[in-house]
Scaffold this motif. Sequence first.
Motif, short mmCIF file in Angstrom:
data_model
loop_
_atom_site.label_atom_id
_atom_site.label_comp_id
_atom_site.label_asym_id
_atom_site.label_seq_id
_atom_site.Cartn_x
_atom_site.Cartn_y
_atom_site.Cartn_z
N LEU A 20 0.78 -1.26 0.07
CA LEU A 20 -0.07 -0.01 0.04
C LEU A 20 0.86 1.13 -0.10
CD1 LEU A 20 -3.00 -0.94 2.51
CD2 LEU A 20 -3.09 -0.97 0.11
N VAL A 21 2.13 1.21 0.72
CA VAL A 21 2.72 2.41 0.78
C VAL A 21 3.52 2.74 -0.65
CG1 VAL A 21 4.89 3.10 1.78
CG2 VAL A 21 3.34 2.30 3.30
N SER A 22 4.05 1.39 -1.30
CA SER A 22 4.39 1.60 -2.46
C SER A 22 3.51 2.06 -3.47
CB SER A 22 4.92 0.03 -3.09
OG SER A 22 5.82 -0.51 -2.01
N VAL A 25 3.08 5.80 -2.77
CA VAL A 25 4.23 6.77 -3.22
C VAL A 25 4.23 6.67 -4.58
CG1 VAL A 25 6.85 6.86 -3.26
CG2 VAL A 25 5.74 6.29 -1.09
N THR A 26 3.73 5.66 -5.42
CA THR A 26 3.83 5.53 -6.78
C THR A 26 2.52 6.46 -7.41
OG1 THR A 26 4.66 3.40 -6.92
CG2 THR A 26 3.27 4.15 -8.89
N LEU A 27 1.44 6.54 -6.78
CA LEU A 27 0.70 7.43 -6.93
C LEU A 27 0.92 8.91 -7.01
CD1 LEU A 27 -2.76 5.61 -5.96
CD2 LEU A 27 -1.89 5.84 -8.35
N LEU A 28 1.55 9.14 -5.78
CA LEU A 28 1.98 10.71 -5.56
C LEU A 28 2.97 11.13 -6.54
CD1 LEU A 28 1.93 12.98 -3.59
CD2 LEU A 28 3.74 11.91 -2.03
N VAL A 32 2.61 14.14 -9.19
CA VAL A 32 3.48 15.32 -9.23
C VAL A 32 4.10 15.30 -10.87
CG1 VAL A 32 5.70 16.02 -8.46
CG2 VAL A 32 4.08 15.38 -6.82
N THR A 33 4.63 14.20 -11.14
CA THR A 33 4.98 14.05 -12.44
C THR A 33 4.22 14.65 -13.57
OG1 THR A 33 6.64 12.14 -11.81
CG2 THR A 33 6.35 12.70 -14.21
N TYR A 34 2.88 14.19 -13.66
CA TYR A 34 2.09 14.51 -14.65
C TYR A 34 1.78 15.75 -14.37
CZ TYR A 34 -2.16 14.45 -17.32
OH TYR A 34 -3.01 14.81 -18.34
N ALA A 166 7.01 -2.46 -9.47
CA ALA A 166 7.46 -2.13 -8.20
C ALA A 166 6.86 -2.72 -6.99
CB ALA A 166 8.09 -0.97 -7.90
N ALA A 167 5.55 -2.25 -6.98
CA ALA A 167 4.59 -2.53 -5.83
C ALA A 167 4.59 -4.32 -6.00
CB ALA A 167 3.36 -2.11 -6.14
N ALA A 168 4.37 -4.82 -7.19
CA ALA A 168 4.13 -6.32 -7.16
C ALA A 168 5.52 -7.04 -6.90
CB ALA A 168 3.91 -6.78 -8.63
#
Length: 456
Positions: A20-22, A25-28, A32-34, A166-168
């Motif tokens: 969930l943290v991964s 962080v990925t969504l955040l 930011v990138t988008y 990465a989460a997987a």
Amino acid sequence: MSEVRFRDSIFARLVVWAMLVSVGVTLLLWAVTYTTLDRSSRAALVRAVDVDLAGMADIHASGGQGELAKRIEDRLALATDDGNASHYLVADNAGQRITGDIAVWPKLDARLSEAGYITLSGNVPAYARATQLAPDLKLLVAREYGYDSALARRISWAFLAAGGLAAAVVGLLGRWRANRLARRVGRINRAFREPDQPSLEALEEGSAETDEIGELTRHTSEALAHLRRMVGAHRETTDQVAHELRTPLMHLDNRLVKALAKAQDEDDRRLLSDARAEIRHVIALLESLLDIATSEARKGDRLGLSPVNLSQLVNRIGELYADSAEDSGHVFTRSIMPGITCQGEEMQLTRLITNLLDNAFKYVPAGGTVRLSLEQGPTLSVSDNGPGVPEDERDHIFDRFRRGRSNIQAGESGRRHSAGLGLALARAIAERHRLTLNLVPSPKGASFVVAPETKS
């Protein structure tokens, strides 16, 4: 107690939290990138249109309308490298096209040098800015941005895919490590549940690790080994004490037998017989106490247990008590399901069942009914229609040296030498086999039920 399921494991919860943290962080980072890419592309788009517009205005100022039209045609003939083509429109104040590839003047005020997003023919999105070149001449410069948006989406999807991967990976590696940790903790739990030699050997193998669980494993192994030594010493001491007490008592009993054979007076013979009965009562008491201590010390220990055909065992015992029930005037009924087996010690289970039956026949007057049943589980019950257990004694019926009260005269002599250890021993034997022995409510009489421990 069953093995802990993976989804109930603390390690599984840690893996889920890591995933969930991964994902978070990925969504955040994706957001930011988008956002950064979108802002950068829009700023570059505005800057490109403004620079192009300023250049066209300079061309008109220096070369006039003809030069402006020529330069627009040249630019329209060139292909752009970035995929975002530029479009132009030179028109009069009425919006009639003079030159350029845009068919219709959009709703942008050239006098205010207004800018905005428009849609070109073919539903092509573009950013445009208008300006007034002369009193009756205005210019519109537009630039497509669909390629930038598509590029930003592709980068975002690639970012999300990488984050999902990465989460997987975190989940797979985390589960692998969690399973390994769970197996190490499982060895500790098995050693506590079944402190036999294989479990302790497996525990020693896992104590080589240098982390916290390895340290816990070493301490557990040492504590259980120390406990086994203490239990062994206790068992050896009790055996020695039993031997030292039983031997002189048996010698004394033999002397009483010889004295009884020589005695001529009837009173002397009666006194000697009573003395023998008391000695045998003390020996039986001693053996019962030792059996209780041994069973309690080995509670839950699977060492020494083997498969027992419980149906056959209960049938054999039932047949013996059926004969004695006829002599005592009791009604004895049996309901035994065939093919029921369990792990246990046959002699101990025999003593458990006989203690319950002895207790029932002891307190039920002649003419009463005693019922013996065995069902799948295994669940064994011994019930009767006798006087039952008084309400104030129910909480202490399994205590040592606890003898039940009854007003039935026929049972008084049978209980004169009862030490009150039968039910205490029966419960200790049941717990040694991971069974429970309880007095359950019944409409009449007493009902004792032996059943497997509730799993937790």
